[in-house]
Design an enzyme around this catalytic site. Structure first.
Site, PDB file in Angstrom:
ATOM      1  N   ASP A  47       0.800  -1.201  -0.057  1.00 37.32           N
ATOM      2  CA  ASP A  47      -0.102  -0.083   0.009  1.00 37.32           C
ATOM      3  C   ASP A  47       0.748   1.135  -0.061  1.00 37.32           C
ATOM      4  OD1 ASP A  47       0.714   0.112   2.557  1.00 37.32           O
ATOM      5  OD2 ASP A  47      -1.273  -0.870   3.318  1.00 37.32           O
ATOM      6  N   LYS A  69      -4.709   3.321  -0.983  1.00 36.43           N
ATOM      7  CA  LYS A  69      -4.929   3.693   0.441  1.00 36.43           C
ATOM      8  C   LYS A  69      -4.481   4.936   0.712  1.00 36.43           C
ATOM      9  CE  LYS A  69      -7.403   1.064   3.538  1.00 36.43           C
ATOM     10  NZ  LYS A  69      -7.275   0.030   4.552  1.00 36.43           N
ATOM     11  N   MET A 185      -2.904   9.907  12.163  1.00 32.14           N
ATOM     12  CA  MET A 185      -4.122  10.314  11.536  1.00 32.14           C
ATOM     13  C   MET A 185      -4.700  11.606  12.033  1.00 32.14           C
ATOM     14  SD  MET A 185      -5.492   6.752  10.305  1.00 32.14           S
ATOM     15  CE  MET A 185      -5.470   5.908  11.848  1.00 32.14           C
TER      16      MET A 185
HETATM   17  N1  SAH Z   1       0.307   0.813  10.535  1.00 31.33           N
HETATM   18  C1  SAH Z   1       0.853   2.040  10.367  1.00 31.33           C
HETATM   19  C2  SAH Z   1       0.020   3.298  10.467  1.00 31.33           C
HETATM   20  C3  SAH Z   1      -1.081   3.274   9.623  1.00 31.33           C
HETATM   21  S1  SAH Z   1      -2.521   4.644   9.750  1.00 31.33           S
HETATM   22  C4  SAH Z   1       1.967   2.139  11.621  1.00 31.33           C
HETATM   23  O1  SAH Z   1       2.309   1.262  12.146  1.00 31.33           O
HETATM   24  O2  SAH Z   1       2.738   2.983  11.349  1.00 31.33           O
HETATM   25  C5  SAH Z   1      -1.738   5.860   8.886  1.00 31.33           C
HETATM   26  C6  SAH Z   1      -0.927   7.045   9.790  1.00 31.33           C
HETATM   27  O3  SAH Z   1       0.073   6.520  10.055  1.00 31.33           O
HETATM   28  C7  SAH Z   1      -0.923   8.358   8.974  1.00 31.33           C
HETATM   29  O4  SAH Z   1      -1.914   8.960   8.899  1.00 31.33           O
HETATM   30  C8  SAH Z   1      -0.063   8.861   9.758  1.00 31.33           C
HETATM   31  O5  SAH Z   1      -0.590   9.565  10.853  1.00 31.33           O
HETATM   32  C9  SAH Z   1       0.868   7.475  10.304  1.00 31.33           C
HETATM   33  N2  SAH Z   1       2.130   7.566   9.336  1.00 31.33           N
HETATM   34  C10 SAH Z   1       2.583   6.278   8.709  1.00 31.33           C
HETATM   35  N3  SAH Z   1       3.632   6.515   8.337  1.00 31.33           N
HETATM   36  C11 SAH Z   1       4.164   7.714   8.579  1.00 31.33           C
HETATM   37  C12 SAH Z   1       5.377   8.488   8.244  1.00 31.33           C
HETATM   38  N4  SAH Z   1       6.510   8.120   7.591  1.00 31.33           N
HETATM   39  N5  SAH Z   1       5.350   9.765   8.881  1.00 31.33           N
HETATM   40  C13 SAH Z   1       4.422  10.063   9.681  1.00 31.33           C
HETATM   41  N6  SAH Z   1       3.362   9.470   9.835  1.00 31.33           N
HETATM   42  C14 SAH Z   1       3.125   8.272   9.380  1.00 31.33           C
END
Ligand code: SAH
Length: 532
Positions: A47, A69, A185
């Site tokens: 994704d 997504k 998020m």
């Molecule tokens: N499973 C993922 C989270 C998915 S939800 C994890 O464990 O990180 C998606 C949210 O994750 C985004 O809206 C943001 O808030 C955060 N996110 C994911 N990757 C990111 C990144 N590289 N930098 C900042 N926020 C990130």
């Protein structure tokens, strides 16, 4: 949902699905287990947040499925479709890797995917990943726990509207306990989040950091307080994906910020080398924080015929010198030798000269020691070093690319040597990357272009295919040019361009060091030396 599903009897083997955490963005943050599985994937479903750089580990034969997504909305597949996709591929007996950003079980709906696999009777495993909350904190220089500040940290989603009825988030206790909060998020609802925390008693001066695209070259961090962070985020134009970190620990960033302070952080550099040779330059540039865009301007390939080499190998004993002018020359020479059932023992007779240290090092791996390595790693340096040994009347065999500079054979012939040039490989610009390069260069988005040989310059310019000097300058969009040495530099200036960075020592280390000093002080130091 199916009751007691069965694998169709036609299925040759049982498929399995691996839910794998890709980590937050930096491809180096995937687990060894995750990489192991990527290397064996038959189907990859990935994704938006999973680093595209991880795709390089997947076998070329694997089927790649982009599940999209962005901002919580899936543009290509619904969650139900993704669940079904995983089930269908597994039922075909496939080894499926479902690569998910961060950790699959932290706000990633990995739980739902695993449940649906269980319900369908599909075997699965889950591999954790570095979640973006800890990565964002680490890469922004914020320890999310610290003995002097807090003993607890909470991960929460800002996507659930905090004002909604039956909210799972207890803002009153989150505000009261004073621990660090990390909100996934949370950008869209940042005003509501900060308002809720203030309303329930968190101090207005509580520091807040917002980290966008954490652990990637595009990372941006904005720091404020519960009262002004919304305005600062708006002014900075921060959009998702980003994490919000709330708590006193944010103050430690002042000392601990390390990622964004690396010397070439935020700089985008085009690396023009053959694919196989680019890795060392890319690794060293990335260590300084630069983002590398790799353009393989040269594809190196074998020749159609090695008849000429075969002839010369027959009479190798008649030669006084065997000369290698490149790494590829050594590689392709030995590849052919081995194919013929020969090896280093069959090269008895001539002394061996090479153009530089790396070529000498590679030669050692094939079991041969170079008798002569010039002090200057150029064709001119090599010619001079050979002439110092007295080449008059000597037989010299030069192994090199099909098209190459004539300076070495010409100089040696001028000094009375009998010179034979034998090509063992050829350079060809790869098709179809012109548009990508032009798009990357457009709008001054590239800070520097690196050249490590004259042929990379020529191929790069061929690839750009500018109609005129003005168009060329325009296409380059103000990017600085780094050349590894004077020969490459001269090729650059022969094409009407200015060399901005050129190290005194012609090595990748020295070139990277020169770029670092150029970009820390672009006006003072156009030429830098390798640090001792
Ligand atoms: N499973 C993922 C989270 C998915 S939800 C994890 O464990 O990180 C998606 C949210 O994750 C985004 O809206 C943001 O808030 C955060 N996110 C994911 N990757 C990111 C990144 N590289 N930098 C900042 N926020 C990130």
């Amino acid at each position: 949902m199916e009751e007691n599903p069965v694998i169709p009897p036609s299925s040759p083997k049982l498929g399995k699905v691996y839910l794998v955490g890709a980590g937050p963005g930096d491809p180096g943050l995937i687990t060894l287990r995750g990489k192991y599985l990527l290397e064996r994937a038959e189907v990859l479903v990935y994704d938006y947040l999973a680093s595209k750089k991880l795709l390089r580990y997947v076998p070329a034969t694997a089927e790649l499925v982009y599940a999209g997504k962005q901002g919580g909305v899936c543009h290509t597949h619904t969650q139900e479709e993704i669940n079904q996709l995983l089930i269908d591929y597994a039922r075909q007996g496939k080894m499926v890797v479902r690569l998910k950003g961060g950790d699959p079980f932290i706000f990633g709906r990995g739980g739902e995917e695993a449940e649906s696999l269980f319900d369908a009777g599909i075997a699965f495993e889950v591999v954790p990943g570095v979640t973006s909350a800890t990565a964002a904190a680490t890469y922004a220089g914020i320890p999310i726990t610290h003995r002097d500040y807090t003993a607890s940290v909470s991960f929460l989603t800002g996507h659930e509207y905090p004002g909604k009825e039956n909210s799972n988030i207890d803002w009153a206790s989150l505000a009261a306990h004073g621990g660090t909060l990390v909100v996934y998020m949370g950008i869209k609802n940042l005003p509501v989040i900060t308002e809720n925390l203030l309303k329930h008693g968190r101090a207005a001066t509580t520091p807040v950091a917002v980290v966008r695209w954490a652990s990637t070259p595009e990372q941006r961090t904005v720091v404020g307080t519960l009262t002004d962070i919304c305005q600062k985020v708006r002014e900075a134009g921060i959009t998702p994906p980003a994490l919000v970190i709330v708590g006193e620990v944010v103050r430690l960033r002042e000392k601990i910020d390390w990622f964004e302070k690396r010397p070439l952080f935020g700089k985008r550099v085009v690396v023009t080398r053959t694919r196989e040779q680019a890795s060392e330059l890319v690794a060293q540039l990335e260590d300084t924080g630069a983002e590398c865009l790799e353009y393989p301007t040269i594809n190196v390939g074998p020749l159609e015929s090695y008849a000429l080499l075969d002839e010369e190998l027959e009479r190798i004993k008649e030669y006084h010198w065997l000369v290698f002018t490149s790494l590829n020359g050594v590689r392709y020479f030995f590849e052919h030798l081995f194919e013929k059932g020969m090896d280093a023992r069959d090269l008895k007779g001539p002394s061996i000269a090479v153009v530089g240290k790396s070529t000498a090092d590679l030669l050692r791996q094939y079991g041969l020691r170079a008798d002569l390595v010039p002090e200057q790693f150029t064709a001119e340096g090599l010619a001079e070093a050979l002439m110092d040994t007295g080449v008059g009347g000597r037989n010299i065999l030069i192994v090199r690319a099909k098209v190459g500079r004539e300076i070495l054979p010409e100089t040696l012939r001028g000094a009375g040597a009998q010179v034979m040039v034998v090509p063992v490989y050829q350079n060809m610009p790869p098709p179809g990357i012109h548009d990508a390069l032009v798009a990357d260069l457009a709008g001054g988005r590239i800070d520097a272009i690196t050249f490590t040989s004259s042929s990379t310059v020529k191929n790069f310019l061929d690839l750009l295919d500018a109609a005129s000097q003005e168009e060329l300058t325009k296409l380059l969009g103000g990017a600085r040019i780094a050349a590894i040495g004077p020969i490459t530099g001269k090729t650059v200036s022969d094409h009407g361009l200015t060399v901005d960075v050129q190290p005194e020592q012609y090595t990748i280390e020295a070139m990277v060091a020169a770029m670092v000093s150029y970009f820390s002080d672009p006006h003072e130091s156009c030429q830098a030396t390798e640090p001792t």
